[in-house]
Design a protein around this motif. Structure first.
Motif, short mmCIF file in Angstrom:
data_model
loop_
_atom_site.label_atom_id
_atom_site.label_comp_id
_atom_site.label_asym_id
_atom_site.label_seq_id
_atom_site.Cartn_x
_atom_site.Cartn_y
_atom_site.Cartn_z
N THR A 106 0.91 -1.27 -0.01
CA THR A 106 -0.02 0.03 0.00
C THR A 106 0.99 1.22 0.19
OG1 THR A 106 -0.07 0.04 2.50
CG2 THR A 106 -1.76 -1.45 1.38
N GLN A 107 0.22 2.31 -0.22
CA GLN A 107 1.01 3.63 -0.38
C GLN A 107 1.38 4.16 1.05
OE1 GLN A 107 2.02 5.32 -3.15
NE2 GLN A 107 3.15 6.46 -1.79
N ALA A 108 0.50 3.76 2.04
CA ALA A 108 0.97 3.85 3.39
C ALA A 108 2.25 3.31 4.04
CB ALA A 108 -0.08 3.75 4.16
N GLU A 109 2.21 1.96 3.40
CA GLU A 109 3.58 1.26 3.80
C GLU A 109 4.93 1.70 3.12
OE1 GLU A 109 1.60 -3.50 4.24
OE2 GLU A 109 1.83 -2.60 2.49
N LYS A 110 4.64 2.12 1.77
CA LYS A 110 5.67 2.67 1.15
C LYS A 110 6.01 4.20 1.72
CE LYS A 110 4.51 1.14 -3.51
NZ LYS A 110 3.87 1.30 -4.77
N ASP A 111 5.02 4.86 2.24
CA ASP A 111 5.40 6.11 2.78
C ASP A 111 6.13 6.00 4.18
OD1 ASP A 111 4.36 7.46 0.86
OD2 ASP A 111 2.29 8.01 1.72
N ASP A 112 5.48 4.94 5.04
CA ASP A 112 6.30 4.70 6.34
C ASP A 112 7.71 4.35 5.78
OD1 ASP A 112 6.74 4.09 9.04
OD2 ASP A 112 5.50 2.35 9.02
N LEU A 113 8.14 3.41 5.03
CA LEU A 113 9.51 3.04 4.83
C LEU A 113 10.39 4.28 4.31
CD1 LEU A 113 11.79 1.10 4.30
CD2 LEU A 113 10.83 0.63 2.22
N LYS A 114 9.83 5.05 3.56
CA LYS A 114 10.36 6.42 3.13
C LYS A 114 10.77 7.30 4.27
CE LYS A 114 11.84 9.19 -0.19
NZ LYS A 114 12.06 10.48 0.72
N GLN A 115 9.80 7.45 4.99
CA GLN A 115 10.01 8.35 6.25
C GLN A 115 11.13 7.66 7.22
OE1 GLN A 115 6.31 8.51 7.90
NE2 GLN A 115 5.25 9.92 6.42
N THR A 116 10.92 6.65 7.35
CA THR A 116 12.06 5.64 8.21
C THR A 116 13.40 6.01 7.46
OG1 THR A 116 10.29 4.09 8.85
CG2 THR A 116 12.72 3.73 9.02
N GLU A 117 13.72 5.75 6.13
CA GLU A 117 14.79 6.05 5.33
C GLU A 117 15.48 7.64 5.69
OE1 GLU A 117 14.24 2.78 1.98
OE2 GLU A 117 13.80 4.78 1.68
N ASP A 118 14.50 8.48 5.67
CA ASP A 118 14.74 9.81 5.68
C ASP A 118 15.36 10.12 6.89
OD1 ASP A 118 14.08 10.25 2.98
OD2 ASP A 118 12.23 11.21 3.44
N ALA A 119 14.52 9.54 8.14
CA ALA A 119 14.98 9.89 9.26
C ALA A 119 16.38 9.09 9.73
CB ALA A 119 14.04 8.98 10.45
N ILE A 120 16.77 8.15 9.02
CA ILE A 120 18.05 7.44 9.21
C ILE A 120 19.05 8.41 8.78
CG2 ILE A 120 19.50 5.65 8.40
CD1 ILE A 120 17.11 3.70 8.70
N SER A 121 18.85 9.02 7.55
CA SER A 121 19.67 9.95 6.64
C SER A 121 20.00 10.99 7.51
CB SER A 121 19.14 10.07 5.28
OG SER A 121 19.94 11.02 4.72
N LYS A 122 18.87 11.49 8.10
CA LYS A 122 19.06 12.80 9.06
C LYS A 122 19.77 12.58 10.41
CE LYS A 122 16.29 16.51 11.44
NZ LYS A 122 14.77 16.80 11.67
N GLN A 123 19.54 11.33 10.95
CA GLN A 123 20.54 11.39 12.15
C GLN A 123 22.08 11.10 11.81
OE1 GLN A 123 19.73 11.27 15.46
NE2 GLN A 123 17.63 11.95 14.62
N ARG A 124 22.26 10.12 10.62
CA ARG A 124 23.41 10.10 10.14
C ARG A 124 24.28 11.42 9.85
NH1 ARG A 124 22.47 5.07 6.18
NH2 ARG A 124 22.61 3.30 7.74
N ASP A 125 23.48 12.42 9.20
CA ASP A 125 24.14 13.75 9.12
C ASP A 125 24.37 14.33 10.37
OD1 ASP A 125 23.63 13.49 6.57
OD2 ASP A 125 22.13 14.80 6.02
N GLU A 126 23.63 14.35 11.61
CA GLU A 126 23.92 14.63 12.61
C GLU A 126 25.19 14.13 13.12
OE1 GLU A 126 22.34 16.98 14.77
OE2 GLU A 126 21.12 17.49 12.95
N LYS A 127 24.98 12.92 13.15
CA LYS A 127 26.50 12.15 13.51
C LYS A 127 27.73 12.84 12.75
CE LYS A 127 27.82 7.91 11.88
NZ LYS A 127 27.99 6.83 11.82
N GLN A 128 27.45 13.12 11.48
CA GLN A 128 28.73 13.56 10.84
C GLN A 128 29.03 14.87 11.20
OE1 GLN A 128 29.67 10.54 9.46
NE2 GLN A 128 30.21 11.59 7.58
N ASN A 129 28.13 15.93 11.66
CA ASN A 129 28.13 17.08 12.09
C ASN A 129 28.97 17.00 13.37
OD1 ASN A 129 27.02 18.10 9.83
ND2 ASN A 129 25.00 18.15 10.64
N VAL A 130 28.72 16.25 14.14
CA VAL A 130 28.95 16.20 15.49
C VAL A 130 30.65 15.98 15.60
CG1 VAL A 130 29.17 14.73 17.67
CG2 VAL A 130 26.96 15.43 16.73
#
Length: 684
Positions: free
Chosen positions: A618-642
């Motif tokens: 479903t589209q909702a399942e796809k959106d859930d996975l996409k939001q999780t991937e974006d959140a991981i990417s954001k946290q990794r960027d935070e790690k790199q910044n630190v």
């Protein structure tokens, strides 16, 4: 007076002659002087056979200018012609006096050159009118004058002439006045007639008298009738060859050595080819082979006539089997020319091989000058590689020389990797790659020096020839990975520790024009350098090859890619890691925890969706996975910044990066200035 029309089978023959018969109008002088020499040589042959019993006198050809009258005259005292012979050989363009003469005197004829029919008409490329005033050598012959104004109409009349021979008088066309200048005619005689077999006089000798140059009564002879290549090699000394080379190429350095060509079967060929000192610029060395036909210059544009690499040789080739025709396409398709080309290639290889075998020390001393030529030959002619592989040399960074077989024997035991590949290490710049060379030598490895213009293309070619072998530049990776053995050191760092080191250095890399950097962490041993820069062998070589081969422009446009290798075993890198862990621990702890949780969620979502068909997700399942991937990417960027914020204030990281760049000649401008100031501060 007789008048008539020239017998031709093609209408408008003169426009054809002017435009298409020859590729360059100046060739007319070669043709007419060749004909005059031909007529003189014929008389000499008739004297030998007894068919001419008169007084021969001094045989020569004279070229005279009369600027006021607008004429250029080529005179000889050869066999001359009767009115009947003019009608046959001049009025009938398809006939040639040479053919009939050779049929009768084929076993005794001397150096018969030119084609007395068609070649004569090259005069009309520059002349609006041509006169022939001629008297045959035959007893009681009547002198005649033939005239033609460039149309098929001609006239013949009886005239008076002292002595046998022919005067060809060209009334130069208004559009070709340059051929009435003494300097221009001198230039053309020197180019085309310098070695013709009969003396050619143009003007008078000069001498210095009363403070000025004055003419004498003695003719100025422009040519050498017996050039060096026509003489027997056994009677010549080294200085004779060197002197002849200086006469051909007065601005060149002394040649390395030479080959005297002399063969009469299955074709006729003489000549002298010199090996010049060729070190870098190939293009400047081309077109130094002069092609002759019976001492008559044909061309110095020999590409395609001889193999490409032979165009680097200098000298002369003379063969009556090469047609006296300046059409390069004709020459390139001529069977005799191809045979000659193959013969010269063999002679060149044989000469190099003999020098190598007879005096290897002398050969090695000249190898740096020969290497470009030999590499060029092996790259462009497979047959030449088969001959040259026995006398082509490798040079190592110590200045020692090896044949291919000798070097293979030297390194086969120590430089074979765990997969059975024999690794040939090489450096292109001994000083700049010094540290990498030393690292290899410390392992007991040998390093070749490949600093010549064609060494890198040659290396790629040799990889195809040698079985189970690779050539790798010594700075393309850490030495333990270039020649990987079974006992490769294991990395003891955890993933988080590797990330802290990689991100610390990656974030502080300065901008270098047309360069991109990656960071890698390796266990290189406590005594190895803390950091070093490597460049991928494949990509670097592709970029270098793009300079020589068409169709590889894609690689030339790509930036250079380098890897900054961190030695995890070195005390300085350990200290950077220790400080990094200490200074980032508090800030990284929640970030790493969040990343761990998000990555676990991502894994579960992918597993669940993997159980379904794509259309069932479903589209909702796809959106859930996409939001999780974006959140991981954001946290990794935070790690790199630190990590980057910590690294920004760590002078040791900047110093180590700059040392690696400095070692490779890549630290410049503002970055170099900062390095110097930081170094001064650290000394304090």
């Amino acid at each position: 007076m007789q008048t008539g029309k020239i017998g031709v089978t093609t209408e408008n023959i003169f426009p054809v002659i002017k435009k298409f018969l020859y590729s360059d109008h100046e060739i007319f002088l070669r043709e007419l002087v060749s004909n005059a020499v031909d007529a003189t040589q014929k008389l000499r042959t008739l004297g030998v056979t007894g068919d001419f019993k008169g007084e021969m006198g001094e045989l020569k050809v004279s070229v005279k200018l009369d600027e006021a009258a607008g004429t250029l005259t080529i005179s000889d005292n050869g066999i001359g012609m009767t009115a009947e012979e003019i009608d046959k050989y001049i009025n009938q363009i398809a006939f040639s006096g040479v053919t009939d003469f050779l049929d009768k005197y084929k076993d005794k004829a001397e150096a018969i050159i030119g084609h007395f029919g068609l070649g004569f008409y090259s005069a009309f490329m520059v002349a609006k009118k041509v006169d022939i005033i001629t008297k045959s050598y035959k007893e009681g012959a009547q002198a005649v004058k033939w005239s033609c104004d460039g149309s098929p109409a001609f006239s013949i009349e009886e005239v008076e002439k002292d002595g046998r021979g022919s005067d060809i008088v060209l009334h130069i066309d208004d559009e070709c006045k340059e051929f009435l200048q003494k300097a221009k005619i001198q230039e053309l005689l020197n180019k085309y007639c310098k070695f013709m077999a009969v003396p050619i006089a143009f003007g008078k000798q000069t001498e210095w008298k009363d403070g000025k140059s004055v003419e004498t009564e003695e003719d100025f002879i422009v040519n050498s009738v017996a050039p060096l290549w026509t003489k027997t090699p056994s009677g010549l000394k080294d200085e004779d060859y060197k002197s002849f080379y200086r006469s051909l190429f007065p601005m060149n350095d002394e040649p390395l050595f030479w080959i005297h060509l002399n063969v009469d079967y299955p074709f006729n060929l003489t000549g002298i080819l010199y090996f010049p000192r060729v070190k870098n610029n190939i293009e400047l060395q081309r077109n130094k082979i002069q092609l002759f036909c019976n001492q008559v210059f044909v061309t110095d544009q020999v590409e395609g006539i001889v193999p490409e690499f032979l165009t680097l040789l200098h000298g002369v080739i003379d063969s009556p089997d090469i047609p006296l025709n300046v059409s390069r396409s004709y020459l390139q398709s001529d069977a005799n020319v191809k045979k000659i080309s193959q013969y010269i290639t063999k002679k060149v290889a044989d000469r190099l091989n003999s020098i190598f075998k007879e005096n290897r020390k002398e050969y090695e001393e000249k190898w740096n000058d020969l290497k470009l030529f030999v590499n060029y030959g092996m790259l462009s002619e497979n047959d030449f590689y088969d001959r040259a592989k026995d006398f082509s040399l490798f040079t190592d960074v110590e200045g020692k020389y090896f044949t291919f077989d000798e070097y293979h024997t030297l390194i086969k035991d120590n430089q074979t990797d765990k997969d059975g590949n024999l690794i040939y290490l090489y450096a292109t710049q001994k000083d700049e790659q010094y540290s990498y060379i030393e690292a290899a030598k410390n392992k007991g490895y040998s390093v070749l020096l490949a600093d010549d213009q064609l060494d890198v293309p040659a290396i790629s070619m040799l990889e195809q020839k040698f079985e189970k072998s690779r050539f790798v530049r010594v700075d393309s990776d850490v030495i333990d990975r270039i020649i990987a053995k079974e006992n490769t050191p294991e990395m003891k760092l955890e993933d988080t520790q590797r990330d802290i080191l990689s991100a610390s250095f990656q974030s502080q890399m300065p901008k270098v024009e047309k360069a991109e950097f990656m960071v890698d962490v390796q266990a290189l041993g406590e005594t190895a350098h803390p950091v070093l820069i490597t460049q991928n062998e494949y990509m670097r070589r592709m970029k270098e090859m793009s300079r020589y081969q068409q169709g590889m422009g894609f690689y030339a446009q790509m930036p250079d890619t380098y890897t900054l290798v961190l030695n995890a075993d070195h005390a300085l890198i350990k200290k950077v890691l220790e400080e990094g862990e200490k200074n980032t621990a508090d800030a990284l702890k929640p970030i790493l925890s969040e990343i761990k949780g998000l990555e676990a969620r991502e894994t579960i979502l992918r597993q669940e969706q993997g159980k379904k068909k794509p259309e069932e997700v479903t589209q909702a399942e796809k959106d859930d996975l996409k939001q999780t991937e974006d959140a991981i990417s954001k946290q990794r960027d935070e790690k790199q910044n630190v990590i980057a914020n910590y690294a920004k204030g760590n002078d040791a990281i900047h110093q180590l990066i700059d040392l690696a760049l400095l070692q490779n000649g890549m630290l410049k401008g503002e970055a170099l200035d900062k390095f110097i100031k930081r170094s001064v501060g650290l000394i304090k």
